[in-house]
Enzyme design. Structure first.
Site, PDB file in Angstrom:
ATOM      1  N   TYR A   1       2.758 -76.181   7.085  1.00 35.33           N
ATOM      2  CA  TYR A   1       3.000 -77.465   7.754  1.00 35.33           C
ATOM      3  C   TYR A   1       4.381 -78.047   7.450  1.00 35.33           C
ATOM      4  O   TYR A   1       4.767 -79.060   8.050  1.00 35.33           O
ATOM      5  CB  TYR A   1       1.933 -78.504   7.365  1.00 35.33           C
ATOM      6  CG  TYR A   1       0.501 -78.100   7.653  1.00 35.33           C
ATOM      7  CD1 TYR A   1       0.201 -77.027   8.496  1.00 35.33           C
ATOM      8  CD2 TYR A   1      -0.563 -78.798   7.101  1.00 35.33           C
ATOM      9  CE1 TYR A   1      -1.108 -76.651   8.745  1.00 35.33           C
ATOM     10  CE2 TYR A   1      -1.878 -78.431   7.352  1.00 35.33           C
ATOM     11  CZ  TYR A   1      -2.138 -77.352   8.167  1.00 35.33           C
ATOM     12  OH  TYR A   1      -3.438 -76.996   8.410  1.00 35.33           O
TER      13      TYR A   1
ATOM     14  N   HIS B   1      -5.100 -69.555   3.380  1.00 27.65           N
ATOM     15  CA  HIS B   1      -5.138 -70.234   4.682  1.00 27.65           C
ATOM     16  C   HIS B   1      -5.860 -69.395   5.755  1.00 27.65           C
ATOM     17  O   HIS B   1      -6.626 -69.918   6.561  1.00 27.65           O
ATOM     18  CB  HIS B   1      -3.705 -70.540   5.116  1.00 27.65           C
ATOM     19  CG  HIS B   1      -3.575 -71.641   6.112  1.00 27.65           C
ATOM     20  ND1 HIS B   1      -2.478 -72.464   6.171  1.00 27.65           N
ATOM     21  CD2 HIS B   1      -4.396 -72.079   7.096  1.00 27.65           C
ATOM     22  CE1 HIS B   1      -2.637 -73.330   7.152  1.00 27.65           C
ATOM     23  NE2 HIS B   1      -3.793 -73.121   7.727  1.00 27.65           N
TER      24      HIS B   1
HETATM   25  N1  LIG Z   1      -7.344 -74.244   7.896  1.00 29.16           N
HETATM   26  C1  LIG Z   1      -6.790 -74.233   9.079  1.00 29.16           C
HETATM   27  O1  LIG Z   1      -6.487 -73.166   9.641  1.00 29.16           O
HETATM   28  C2  LIG Z   1      -6.530 -75.524   9.797  1.00 29.16           C
HETATM   29  C3  LIG Z   1      -6.263 -75.516  11.173  1.00 29.16           C
HETATM   30  C4  LIG Z   1      -6.055 -76.744  11.811  1.00 29.16           C
HETATM   31  C5  LIG Z   1      -6.121 -77.919  11.093  1.00 29.16           C
HETATM   32  N2  LIG Z   1      -6.359 -77.910   9.731  1.00 29.16           N
HETATM   33  C6  LIG Z   1      -6.405 -79.162   8.929  1.00 29.16           C
HETATM   34  O2  LIG Z   1      -7.406 -80.009   9.471  1.00 29.16           O
HETATM   35  C7  LIG Z   1      -6.811 -81.284   9.762  1.00 29.16           C
HETATM   36  C8  LIG Z   1      -7.576 -81.959  10.879  1.00 29.16           C
HETATM   37  O3  LIG Z   1      -7.383 -81.272  12.117  1.00 29.16           O
HETATM   38  P1  LIG Z   1      -6.564 -81.975  13.293  1.00 29.16           P
HETATM   39  O4  LIG Z   1      -5.174 -82.275  12.823  1.00 29.16           O
HETATM   40  O5  LIG Z   1      -6.752 -81.206  14.546  1.00 29.16           O
HETATM   41  O6  LIG Z   1      -7.292 -83.381  13.281  1.00 29.16           O
HETATM   42  P2  LIG Z   1      -8.037 -84.327  14.237  1.00 29.16           P
HETATM   43  O7  LIG Z   1      -8.394 -85.453  13.348  1.00 29.16           O
HETATM   44  O8  LIG Z   1      -9.140 -83.643  14.998  1.00 29.16           O
HETATM   45  O9  LIG Z   1      -6.928 -84.752  15.311  1.00 29.16           O
HETATM   46  C9  LIG Z   1      -5.773 -85.431  14.969  1.00 29.16           C
HETATM   47  C10 LIG Z   1      -5.313 -86.250  16.166  1.00 29.16           C
HETATM   48  O10 LIG Z   1      -6.337 -87.188  16.503  1.00 29.16           O
HETATM   49  C11 LIG Z   1      -5.790 -88.502  16.607  1.00 29.16           C
HETATM   50  N3  LIG Z   1      -6.759 -89.435  16.048  1.00 29.16           N
HETATM   51  C12 LIG Z   1      -7.319 -89.413  14.813  1.00 29.16           C
HETATM   52  N4  LIG Z   1      -8.182 -90.414  14.664  1.00 29.16           N
HETATM   53  C13 LIG Z   1      -8.175 -91.113  15.828  1.00 29.16           C
HETATM   54  C14 LIG Z   1      -8.865 -92.269  16.290  1.00 29.16           C
HETATM   55  N5  LIG Z   1      -9.730 -92.905  15.501  1.00 29.16           N
HETATM   56  N6  LIG Z   1      -8.622 -92.692  17.546  1.00 29.16           N
HETATM   57  C15 LIG Z   1      -7.736 -92.058  18.345  1.00 29.16           C
HETATM   58  N7  LIG Z   1      -7.053 -90.952  17.975  1.00 29.16           N
HETATM   59  C16 LIG Z   1      -7.273 -90.492  16.728  1.00 29.16           C
HETATM   60  C17 LIG Z   1      -4.511 -88.500  15.802  1.00 29.16           C
HETATM   61  O11 LIG Z   1      -3.568 -89.388  16.373  1.00 29.16           O
HETATM   62  P3  LIG Z   1      -3.005 -90.701  15.561  1.00 29.16           P
HETATM   63  O12 LIG Z   1      -2.070 -90.170  14.520  1.00 29.16           O
HETATM   64  O13 LIG Z   1      -2.333 -91.486  16.630  1.00 29.16           O
HETATM   65  O14 LIG Z   1      -4.188 -91.405  14.983  1.00 29.16           O
HETATM   66  C18 LIG Z   1      -4.053 -87.046  15.929  1.00 29.16           C
HETATM   67  O15 LIG Z   1      -3.247 -86.889  17.083  1.00 29.16           O
HETATM   68  C19 LIG Z   1      -5.356 -80.911  10.056  1.00 29.16           C
HETATM   69  O16 LIG Z   1      -4.500 -82.030  10.052  1.00 29.16           O
HETATM   70  C20 LIG Z   1      -5.092 -79.923   8.967  1.00 29.16           C
HETATM   71  O17 LIG Z   1      -4.847 -80.599   7.758  1.00 29.16           O
HETATM   72  C21 LIG Z   1      -6.597 -76.732   9.100  1.00 29.16           C
END
Ligand SMILES: NC(=O)c1ccc[n+]([C@@H]2O[C@H](COP(=O)([O-])OP(=O)(O)OC[C@H]3O[C@@H](n4cnc5c(N)ncnc54)[C@H](OP(=O)(O)O)[C@@H]3O)[C@@H](O)[C@H]2O)c1
Length: 266
Positions: free
Chosen positions: A41, A98
């Site tokens: 990241y 990862h």
């Molecule tokens: N192990 C792996 O391979 C892997 C892969 C992918 C992700 N991850 C981890 O998992 C975490 C979560 O996944 P993700 O990033 O896809 O997260 P997510 O929480 O599903 O989506 C994040 C997005 O949702 C928006 N959001 C969050 N809360 C909100 C709300 N209450 N209302 C409206 N919009 C909202 C955020 O925008 P705003 O900033 O505007 O709130 C952001 O654009 C990642 O950040 C990463 O740390 C791990």
């Protein structure tokens, strides 16, 4: 000292470094005690800055994930030293593989032995895996040091309930951590989730997180917006009833968002 992985964490994937420090600081002040970052990241230094700026005691939990191309012993130790220096917050609480080594090129036993060495060097406290299938997880658990694996971080959302892998992971005594819980934003507009949210005076995101928590799954949600962070955090107070859960269970389509070319055969 937090000894088990906190059940609600802040993700930092696709959050640019400039916004990351503020997002981490604000989340910690709201009560979050689990921050997910990764070498991939490119924001470890900013995560470390957010932690230090928050003024919150360091006795919390962190994750830094190790990318799939540095799982051989020397590369793993070197990369953890690099993460340790970039984060600059002392011992990293949790290091995760990862993605599994494609085609098992680096045996998991070698990676786990290096994780144990990193523990002895004071670089990390715990280790775990991410994106491991049930078969790969079983293999890892059987290797020396495998029983110390604390979590398998995988994609879980209402549209990818990932039931077989979640059940197998939990049956093996390993905590499931869910990433991309909102199905790349789809949960906000899903009519079933919206109706349940309206019934509880909650948001669709809160309903989605409460559904995951009801399955004993650790939730990672990413947000740079303090109001979203607060509202997401409050999902921990929302209790869904059996009817709500049954309705969300019907949304599973096996729809996977994270499936890069080096992913294992799910
Ligand atoms: N192990 C792996 O391979 C892997 C892969 C992918 C992700 N991850 C981890 O998992 C975490 C979560 O996944 P993700 O990033 O896809 O997260 P997510 O929480 O599903 O989506 C994040 C997005 O949702 C928006 N959001 C969050 N809360 C909100 C709300 N209450 N209302 C409206 N919009 C909202 C955020 O925008 P705003 O900033 O505007 O709130 C952001 O654009 C990642 O950040 C990463 O740390 C791990």
């Amino acid at each position: 000292m937090v000894e088990t992985i906190p059940s609600f964490g802040l993700g930092t994937f696709r959050v640019d470094a400039e916004k990351t420090a503020n997002a981490v600081e604000s989340a910690l002040q709201l009560g979050y005690r689990h921050i997910d970052t990764a070498q991939f990241y490119n924001n470890e230094a900013a995560v470390g800055k957010g932690v230090r700026d928050s003024g919150i005691a360091r006795d919390d939990i962190w994750v830094t994930k190790v990318w799939w191309d540095r799982l051989a012993r020397d590369k793993l130790i070197a990369s953890l030293k690099d993460s340790h220096a970039k984060l600059d917050i002392g011992t990293i609480d949790l290091a995760l593989v990862h993605w599994p080594s494609p085609d098992g090129a680096v045996p998991i036993a070698e990676t786990l032995a290096a994780m144990q060495e990193a523990q002895k060097l004071g670089l990390i406290r715990h280790y775990g895996v991410s994106n491991f299938t049930a078969r790969l997880l079983e293999e890892a658990l059987e290797a020396p040091g495998g029983r110390e694996i604390v979590t398998n971080q995988i994609e879980v959302s209402p549209f990818l309930a990932n039931r077989a892998l979640v059940d197998a992971t939990q049956r093996l005594g390993v905590k499931v951590t869910a990433y991309m819980p909102l199905g790349e934003g789809r949960a906000h507009n899903d009519p079933t989730i919206k109706a349940i949210a309206a019934k509880h005076g909650a948001t669709p995101a809160q309903v989605t997180f409460a559904w995951l928590l009801s399955r004993g799954i650790v939730v990672l949600s990413a947000s740079t917006n303090a109001q979203h962070q607060q509202s997401n955090w409050d999902a921990q107070k929302l209790k869904l009833d059996a009817d709500d859960i049954a309705k969300i269970d019907t949304l599973d389509e096996g729809k996977r968002n994270a499936n890069p070319s080096f992913a294992p055969k799910w």
